[in-house]
Each structure stands twice: as C-alpha cells, then as structure tokens.
Design a protein around this motif. Sequence first.
Motif, PDB file in Angstrom:
ATOM      1  N   VAL A   1      62.957 105.855  56.407  1.00  0.00           N
ATOM      2  CA  VAL A   1      64.364 106.190  56.604  1.00  0.00           C
ATOM      3  C   VAL A   1      64.900 105.557  57.893  1.00  0.00           C
ATOM      4  N   ALA A   2      64.086 105.612  58.944  1.00  0.00           N
ATOM      5  CA  ALA A   2      64.499 105.025  60.210  1.00  0.00           C
ATOM      6  C   ALA A   2      64.741 103.528  60.067  1.00  0.00           C
ATOM      7  N   GLN A   3      63.848 102.861  59.273  1.00  0.00           N
ATOM      8  CA  GLN A   3      64.025 101.428  59.071  1.00  0.00           C
ATOM      9  C   GLN A   3      65.282 101.151  58.263  1.00  0.00           C
ATOM     10  N   THR A   4      65.547 102.002  57.249  1.00  0.00           N
ATOM     11  CA  THR A   4      66.738 101.813  56.424  1.00  0.00           C
ATOM     12  C   THR A   4      68.011 102.035  57.234  1.00  0.00           C
ATOM     13  N   LEU A   5      68.046 103.077  58.030  1.00  0.00           N
ATOM     14  CA  LEU A   5      69.233 103.414  58.823  1.00  0.00           C
ATOM     15  C   LEU A   5      69.348 102.586  60.104  1.00  0.00           C
ATOM     16  N   GLY A   6      68.286 101.896  60.461  1.00  0.00           N
ATOM     17  CA  GLY A   6      68.298 101.097  61.675  1.00  0.00           C
ATOM     18  C   GLY A   6      68.141 101.920  62.931  1.00  0.00           C
ATOM     19  N   ILE A   7      67.561 103.141  62.792  1.00  0.00           N
ATOM     20  CA  ILE A   7      67.378 104.001  63.956  1.00  0.00           C
ATOM     21  C   ILE A   7      65.942 103.915  64.419  1.00  0.00           C
ATOM     22  N   GLN A   8      65.657 104.632  65.474  1.00  0.00           N
ATOM     23  CA  GLN A   8      64.317 104.586  66.068  1.00  0.00           C
ATOM     24  C   GLN A   8      63.991 105.952  66.666  1.00  0.00           C
ATOM     25  N   TYR A   9      62.752 106.424  66.423  1.00  0.00           N
ATOM     26  CA  TYR A   9      62.271 107.651  67.043  1.00  0.00           C
ATOM     27  C   TYR A   9      61.464 107.274  68.273  1.00  0.00           C
ATOM     28  N   VAL A  10      61.808 107.851  69.396  1.00  0.00           N
ATOM     29  CA  VAL A  10      61.124 107.541  70.654  1.00  0.00           C
ATOM     30  C   VAL A  10      60.720 108.842  71.309  1.00  0.00           C
ATOM     31  N   GLY A  11      59.428 108.976  71.608  1.00  0.00           N
ATOM     32  CA  GLY A  11      58.946 110.168  72.270  1.00  0.00           C
ATOM     33  C   GLY A  11      59.575 110.320  73.645  1.00  0.00           C
ATOM     34  N   VAL A  12      59.695 111.564  74.085  1.00  0.00           N
ATOM     35  CA  VAL A  12      60.327 111.829  75.375  1.00  0.00           C
ATOM     36  C   VAL A  12      59.579 111.138  76.502  1.00  0.00           C
ATOM     37  N   ASP A  13      58.258 111.107  76.415  1.00  0.00           N
ATOM     38  CA  ASP A  13      57.463 110.517  77.485  1.00  0.00           C
ATOM     39  C   ASP A  13      57.515 108.998  77.492  1.00  0.00           C
ATOM     40  N   LYS A  14      57.976 108.394  76.374  1.00  0.00           N
ATOM     41  CA  LYS A  14      58.038 106.935  76.290  1.00  0.00           C
ATOM     42  C   LYS A  14      59.473 106.400  76.398  1.00  0.00           C
ATOM     43  N   ALA A  15      60.441 107.289  76.591  1.00  0.00           N
ATOM     44  CA  ALA A  15      61.848 106.877  76.532  1.00  0.00           C
ATOM     45  C   ALA A  15      62.189 105.824  77.572  1.00  0.00           C
ATOM     46  N   LEU A  16      61.759 106.037  78.820  1.00  0.00           N
ATOM     47  CA  LEU A  16      62.081 105.078  79.875  1.00  0.00           C
ATOM     48  C   LEU A  16      61.460 103.724  79.606  1.00  0.00           C
ATOM     49  N   ALA A  17      60.239 103.729  79.079  1.00  0.00           N
ATOM     50  CA  ALA A  17      59.551 102.473  78.787  1.00  0.00           C
ATOM     51  C   ALA A  17      60.224 101.709  77.660  1.00  0.00           C
ATOM     52  N   VAL A  18      60.735 102.424  76.682  1.00  0.00           N
ATOM     53  CA  VAL A  18      61.374 101.778  75.535  1.00  0.00           C
ATOM     54  C   VAL A  18      62.744 101.209  75.903  1.00  0.00           C
ATOM     55  N   GLY A  19      63.395 101.811  76.893  1.00  0.00           N
ATOM     56  CA  GLY A  19      64.696 101.265  77.305  1.00  0.00           C
ATOM     57  C   GLY A  19      65.768 102.275  77.553  1.00  0.00           C
ATOM     58  N   CYS A  20      65.436 103.539  77.609  1.00  0.00           N
ATOM     59  CA  CYS A  20      66.446 104.552  77.928  1.00  0.00           C
ATOM     60  C   CYS A  20      66.943 104.326  79.354  1.00  0.00           C
ATOM     61  N   PRO A  21      68.248 104.230  79.536  1.00  0.00           N
ATOM     62  CA  PRO A  21      68.779 103.974  80.881  1.00  0.00           C
ATOM     63  C   PRO A  21      68.342 105.061  81.862  1.00  0.00           C
ATOM     64  N   ALA A  22      67.605 104.652  82.917  1.00  0.00           N
ATOM     65  CA  ALA A  22      67.152 105.609  83.927  1.00  0.00           C
ATOM     66  C   ALA A  22      68.362 106.264  84.585  1.00  0.00           C
ATOM     67  N   PRO A  23      68.276 107.557  84.871  1.00  0.00           N
ATOM     68  CA  PRO A  23      67.105 108.464  84.714  1.00  0.00           C
ATOM     69  C   PRO A  23      67.088 109.163  83.370  1.00  0.00           C
ATOM     70  N   CYS A  24      67.676 108.544  82.348  1.00  0.00           N
ATOM     71  CA  CYS A  24      67.654 109.064  80.975  1.00  0.00           C
ATOM     72  C   CYS A  24      68.291 110.455  80.901  1.00  0.00           C
ATOM     73  N   THR A  25      69.471 110.555  81.513  1.00  0.00           N
ATOM     74  CA  THR A  25      70.229 111.808  81.467  1.00  0.00           C
ATOM     75  C   THR A  25      71.585 111.552  80.804  1.00  0.00           C
ATOM     76  N   ASP A  26      72.301 112.622  80.549  1.00  0.00           N
ATOM     77  CA  ASP A  26      73.569 112.530  79.827  1.00  0.00           C
ATOM     78  C   ASP A  26      74.554 111.599  80.541  1.00  0.00           C
ATOM     79  N   THR A  27      75.266 110.866  79.714  1.00  0.00           N
ATOM     80  CA  THR A  27      76.410 110.085  80.208  1.00  0.00           C
ATOM     81  C   THR A  27      77.693 110.763  79.723  1.00  0.00           C
ATOM     82  N   ASN A  28      78.819 110.369  80.339  1.00  0.00           N
ATOM     83  CA  ASN A  28      80.093 111.015  80.012  1.00  0.00           C
ATOM     84  C   ASN A  28      81.109 109.969  79.571  1.00  0.00           C
ATOM     85  N   GLY A  29      81.826 110.310  78.540  1.00  0.00           N
ATOM     86  CA  GLY A  29      82.854 109.439  77.993  1.00  0.00           C
ATOM     87  C   GLY A  29      83.484 110.100  76.782  1.00  0.00           C
ATOM     88  N   PRO A  30      84.511 109.494  76.202  1.00  0.00           N
ATOM     89  CA  PRO A  30      85.161 110.094  75.038  1.00  0.00           C
ATOM     90  C   PRO A  30      84.189 110.344  73.879  1.00  0.00           C
TER      91      PRO A  30
END
Length: 420
Positions: free
Chosen positions: A64-93
């Motif tokens: 399903v992830a491949q079909t939808l083009g999404i990706q599951y990333v473990g919390v401990d691997k998020a920064l390594a995969v590319g989550c913008p440090a410090p991997c906290t909420d951003t704000n916008g519309p």
Amino acid sequence: MKRTFDTLFIRLSLMTVGLIVAGHFMALLLIDQARARIDAQRSINTMVVAAQVREQDPALADQVAQTLGIQYVGVDKALAVGCPAPCTDTNGPFEETLRPKLGPGSHVLVESDNGNVWVRKDNASYWIVIPAFMPPLSHFMGFSALTLMGAVIVAVLFAWQVQRPVRALARAAREYRIGRGVHRVPEAGPRELRELASDFNDMVSELAEAERERSVMLAGIAHDLRTPITRLQLRADLLAIPADRAAFLRETESMSRIVTQFLDFARESVNQSAFVGVEEHCRRDYGAQHDDDALVKLDLRAGEGFQLPAVDLDRILSNLIENALTYGEPPVEVSTSKEEGRYVLRVRDHGAGVPEDDLHRVQRPFVRLDAARSGEAHCGLGLAIVRRLVRHHDGTMVVSNAAQGGFVVTMSFPYPRKAD
C-alpha cells in the motif's frame, strides 16, 4: 511649495496599483488557504488508510505504501531518513488545518524544501511520510510576480491615458491665462472629459473674440486721437503767452502718453526685436551704477546671461520707472540678481507705497489709486502692460511694499533667459 507628486497621474497610478497589489495578495492568501484545506484532506485520507493497513496487515502495508507513494519511518530513524531536525511540529496554514483533525497529541511537520509531510499520531512508533500533493506556494511566486508587474504596467498606462486630456486642458488654460493666444484642446477621453474640452474650447474662443473686439476698439480710438492731439500741439505754437503755451503743451503731452499706453495695451503679439542684455540696457539708458545724485540707482548682479527683447524690456522699465517717479519718490532703485535658478528684476521707489488691500487691484487695467498715488498723465495701464509683457516671456510679477517704505515690483524669469 509645489508638490511634484501631487498630480492626477500619480494619484490615479497609486490608486490603481494599490488596488491591484491588494487584490493580488488577497487572492494569493485565499488560494493558499484553499490549497491547504485540499492538501490537508488528502493527507488525512492517505494517513488513515496507511495507519489502518499498518495495524491490520503489516505485510500488506508495504504494498500500500508503494502504491500511495508514502513511507513508514520509525521514530528512532526519522532524523537519519530526512526528518527536518529537531523533527518537531511546524506551523502554517496546512499544519493548522490538518493537526486538529488527527486528534490530540498528533504531530505534523512539513519539509520546507520539497513540501513532504511527516505525520505521527499520538503514541505511534512510526512516522508516515506523505509526498507533496501540491507544489508549495513559493513555486508560483515567479509567475505571480510577473503577472503583478504586467498588471501594474497596464494600470500606469491606463492612468496616463486618462490624465492626458486633463493635462492638455490645464496647459491650454494656463497658456490662455498668460496671454499666449487660444489653443484648442483635443476632444478625447471619456465622454465627460470630451464635453469639458468642447465647452472649454467654446468658452475661450468667445472670450478671445471679445478681447480682440475690445483691443480693436481701444486701438482704433487711440489711433484716431493721435491726429487731433498732433494738431493741438501745432496750434499751441500760435499762443502768444509763453506760460499758456507751455501749459497747453504739457496737457497735450499727457494726452499723447495716455494714447501710447492704450496702443501698448491693445497690442497682442510678442515683440520680435533682438535680445539685449538687461544690465547693459540699464547702464546705457539710466546712467552710472554708483551715482548718488541720480534719480535712478542701479544694483546689477545677474550677469550678462540675463537678456530680453529690446523693445519689450524698454517698455517694462519705462513704464515702471515713470510710474515710480510720478506716483512715488526718488530715487528709483533698479536691481537684478539670480535667485533659485531664475533671473530677478526689481524696481522700487521710496514713496508712500500702496495700501495692502489694493496691491492685487492695482495690477488690473484702468485702475488708479488716486488717494494714494495720484497723477494726471496715466490711465491705469502701466502695471497691466508690464504684467502682460512679463507673462509673455514665461515670467512672474509680484507687487509689494518695501519694509523700509516704497512700492516694489519684482519680476522673475526662467534661467537662463537669453536669445535662442
């Protein structure tokens, strides 16, 4: 003080451009809000499907992830995969729209560089990375700026076209006011402006015709009076008593000067005589500059560049100096100078001056202030003639009373003022 930017063109431009810019940014804001809602709803649908599949059938989740083009990333691997440090909420519309729909404790952040969305429900051990569905608004800013620039250019051109008839009308009114003849205004622009131009053309034509009829009548009367005045002067020689003969000649001379003023005032065209230096003319006709006993004193500081047509300059100075000697008290001071990019010519007497309330009225034709400045050889045209001549040469004339006493006529002309 003249305000350069206080014009119809500038005001129309600012108003039109302001409305365009405000409408443009309002549209961008509404578009950004709309796309945020659409993107948020899609992200919610994608995340719900991905979360349900992950919880019910982990083996199917990868497909399903491949079909939808999404990706599951473990919390401990998020920064390594590319989550913008410090991997906290951003704000916008988008984040503000999506976060409340995910439930309490949910986290949403958006990558600024590519627009990917990281979503994590409360206590989940993984992040769901959803690729950007819509390009960020910044991708449209170049085209948006180009569109805005084009709209501004069109608005400025529109404002220029609208103000052109009004500008032409103002120029024609100014030319007529300073005595440069009648200039018809093109009947262009909106209907109201065309009607205004048509009415203005009719008005100035009628006024010009009335002025021509008055000038012709005035010139005719003055011309017809010259012959009997000349005959009176010849017959004065037949008088036996010298005192009577001298008095008679003085009266006829006064009448002759009045007739000359009538003819000068009736003359409409600008004199085409050669230009001469104002200071050279003053020295030649009114004596030494430092003669303390002279009736006319000179203070010449403008330089040789100050030039006017010889005949018009002679008429200006002769009228002013004669008025000063007749109505005021000597000495008459004639001065020239350069002030704020203009040549200035001043003539001042040392008489009683003119009442402040009459300063404006004294410049009108046929006005004589007998109570303040009496005389028998004038008909109230001297200052009117000077004012007309000064305006013919793009000048301005101001009359005032000197602080130390006396009447002052100040004339200023564009700099440099010389023959073309």
